[in-house]
Motif scaffolding. Structure first.
Motif, PDB file in Angstrom:
ATOM      1  N   ALA A 163       0.935  -0.994  -0.133  1.00  0.00           N
ATOM      2  CA  ALA A 163       0.069   0.234  -0.088  1.00  0.00           C
ATOM      3  C   ALA A 163       1.011   1.175  -0.271  1.00  0.00           C
ATOM      4  O   ALA A 163       0.473   2.317   0.023  1.00  0.00           O
ATOM      5  CB  ALA A 163      -0.915  -0.080   1.272  1.00  0.00           C
ATOM      6  N   LYS A 164       2.051   1.185  -0.035  1.00  0.00           N
ATOM      7  CA  LYS A 164       2.962   2.289   0.106  1.00  0.00           C
ATOM      8  C   LYS A 164       4.236   2.194  -1.076  1.00  0.00           C
ATOM      9  O   LYS A 164       4.640   1.294  -1.346  1.00  0.00           O
ATOM     10  CB  LYS A 164       3.786   2.121   1.505  1.00  0.00           C
ATOM     11  N   HIS A 165       4.346   3.502  -1.693  1.00  0.00           N
ATOM     12  CA  HIS A 165       4.984   3.682  -2.707  1.00  0.00           C
ATOM     13  C   HIS A 165       6.029   4.755  -2.568  1.00  0.00           C
ATOM     14  O   HIS A 165       5.491   5.713  -2.269  1.00  0.00           O
ATOM     15  CB  HIS A 165       4.433   3.612  -3.972  1.00  0.00           C
ATOM     16  N   GLN A 166       7.422   4.694  -2.851  1.00  0.00           N
ATOM     17  CA  GLN A 166       8.008   5.584  -2.827  1.00  0.00           C
ATOM     18  C   GLN A 166       8.239   6.422  -1.464  1.00  0.00           C
ATOM     19  O   GLN A 166       8.358   7.573  -1.364  1.00  0.00           O
ATOM     20  CB  GLN A 166       7.763   6.721  -4.034  1.00  0.00           C
ATOM     21  N   LEU A 167       8.242   5.688  -0.352  1.00  0.00           N
ATOM     22  CA  LEU A 167       8.301   6.190   0.874  1.00  0.00           C
ATOM     23  C   LEU A 167       9.114   5.177   1.744  1.00  0.00           C
ATOM     24  O   LEU A 167       9.052   4.092   1.645  1.00  0.00           O
ATOM     25  CB  LEU A 167       6.885   6.614   1.437  1.00  0.00           C
ATOM     26  N   PHE A 168       9.617   5.751   2.836  1.00  0.00           N
ATOM     27  CA  PHE A 168      10.375   5.002   3.783  1.00  0.00           C
ATOM     28  C   PHE A 168       9.515   5.380   5.001  1.00  0.00           C
ATOM     29  O   PHE A 168       9.091   6.249   5.340  1.00  0.00           O
ATOM     30  CB  PHE A 168      11.886   5.722   4.081  1.00  0.00           C
ATOM     31  N   GLU A 169       9.444   3.997   5.773  1.00  0.00           N
ATOM     32  CA  GLU A 169       8.414   3.971   7.201  1.00  0.00           C
ATOM     33  C   GLU A 169       9.605   3.448   7.940  1.00  0.00           C
ATOM     34  O   GLU A 169      10.337   2.161   7.725  1.00  0.00           O
ATOM     35  CB  GLU A 169       7.411   3.333   6.728  1.00  0.00           C
ATOM     36  N   SER A 170       9.514   3.735   9.163  1.00  0.00           N
ATOM     37  CA  SER A 170      10.396   3.116  10.217  1.00  0.00           C
ATOM     38  C   SER A 170       9.581   2.275  10.944  1.00  0.00           C
ATOM     39  O   SER A 170       8.478   1.713  10.689  1.00  0.00           O
ATOM     40  CB  SER A 170      10.828   4.390  11.515  1.00  0.00           C
ATOM     41  N   LYS A 171      10.342   1.386  11.968  1.00  0.00           N
ATOM     42  CA  LYS A 171       9.458   0.527  12.687  1.00  0.00           C
ATOM     43  C   LYS A 171       8.430   1.425  13.411  1.00  0.00           C
ATOM     44  O   LYS A 171       8.649   2.429  13.699  1.00  0.00           O
ATOM     45  CB  LYS A 171      10.492  -0.254  13.638  1.00  0.00           C
ATOM     46  N   PHE A 207       7.737   7.293  11.427  1.00  0.00           N
ATOM     47  CA  PHE A 207       7.976   8.472  10.754  1.00  0.00           C
ATOM     48  C   PHE A 207       7.674   7.754   9.103  1.00  0.00           C
ATOM     49  O   PHE A 207       7.920   6.590   8.749  1.00  0.00           O
ATOM     50  CB  PHE A 207       9.391   9.150  10.513  1.00  0.00           C
ATOM     51  N   HIS A 208       7.426   8.842   8.206  1.00  0.00           N
ATOM     52  CA  HIS A 208       7.386   8.433   6.746  1.00  0.00           C
ATOM     53  C   HIS A 208       8.240   9.461   5.997  1.00  0.00           C
ATOM     54  O   HIS A 208       8.205  10.749   6.294  1.00  0.00           O
ATOM     55  CB  HIS A 208       5.895   8.441   6.115  1.00  0.00           C
ATOM     56  N   VAL A 209       9.137   9.197   5.228  1.00  0.00           N
ATOM     57  CA  VAL A 209       9.944  10.167   4.309  1.00  0.00           C
ATOM     58  C   VAL A 209       9.378   9.738   2.817  1.00  0.00           C
ATOM     59  O   VAL A 209       9.831   8.675   2.299  1.00  0.00           O
ATOM     60  CB  VAL A 209      11.342  10.055   4.668  1.00  0.00           C
ATOM     61  N   THR A 210       8.538  10.608   2.546  1.00  0.00           N
ATOM     62  CA  THR A 210       7.949  10.249   1.046  1.00  0.00           C
ATOM     63  C   THR A 210       8.676  11.069   0.180  1.00  0.00           C
ATOM     64  O   THR A 210       8.751  12.455   0.370  1.00  0.00           O
ATOM     65  CB  THR A 210       6.486  10.893   1.239  1.00  0.00           C
TER      66      THR A 210
END
Length: 219
Positions: free
Chosen positions: A56-64, A113-116
């Motif tokens: 469901a997530k594209h081109q983003l970084f997500e932490s634990k 966090f999300h870094v999109t």
């Protein structure tokens, strides 16, 4: 002789309260939080470290899902502020259903966090196993409401509310969603059942947010 007009009592049933505020310490905490996030991102072995709803997530970084548990002064201060905020909101919404003089005591149980990056998005979802959720816009990048660039979209929980439209249903707004423009330093708090998404984001700068889930007990 004509009867008097009947008294009509409005009942606001099934409303969905959302709350928006600003972090008063945003400028003080921002750079430390960003530095910690980018250092964390560099150490990630995979983009979606939580391993939750990866497709469901594209081109983003997500932490634990334990970001706000870090032993870092800026993160600890942010968590304190957010838990106090949620406690106040929960108390305001529920005070008439609680014992007299009771207050809410919120605990953030999940956070990330999300870094999109350019072209990134997060499909429609909701957050189970908690009562209140939130999004803190640390750096919204180039998000913009007019073009719907990177906005968060909240969906009407009344599944069939817009199944028929005429003049009498204009109050429903005939769209079934509400778009929220990310503004730096703002925090939006919403009930966990509300489905929402992050629409596709396009920009050279990163879109950086911190999200969280909480539970509330009586103090």
């Amino acid at each position: 002789m004509y009867s008097e007009s009947p008294v009509i009592e409005p009942i606001q049933a099934w409303s969905s309260p959302l709350f928006v505020t600003s972090n008063p310490d945003h400028e003080f905490l921002k750079e430390d939080l960003l530095q910690y996030i980018y250092n964390y991102q560099k150490s990630q072995e995979q983009a979606v470290a939580s391993e939750v709803a990866v497709t469901a997530k594209h081109q983003l970084f997500e932490s634990k899902l334990c970001f706000l548990e870090a032993d870092n002064p800026a993160i600890m201060e942010l968590r304190r502020m957010l838990e106090e905020l949620i406690s106040a909101i929960a108390t305001e919404v529920n005070h008439e259903y609680w014992p007299e003089d009771a207050e809410g005591d919120a605990t953030i149980i999940e956070s990330w966090f999300h870094v999109t990056q350019d072209g990134g998005y997060h499909d429609v979802h909701s957050h189970p196993n908690c009562s209140w959720c939130g999004i803190y816009y640390l750096d919204p990048g180039e998000c913009e409401l007019g073009s719907r660039n990177g906005v968060n979209r909240f969906y009407d929980p009344r599944v069939n509310a817009d199944h028929y439209a005429d003049a009498g249903s204009a109050y429903i707004n005939q769209q079934g969603f509400w778009d929220f423009e990310p503004v730096e330093g703002q925090v939006v708090i919403f009930p966990s059942y509300l489905k929402h998404s992050a629409l596709p984001y396009f920009g050279k700068k990163d879109r950086v947010i911190i999200a969280f889930n909480s539970i509330v007990e009586l103090a």
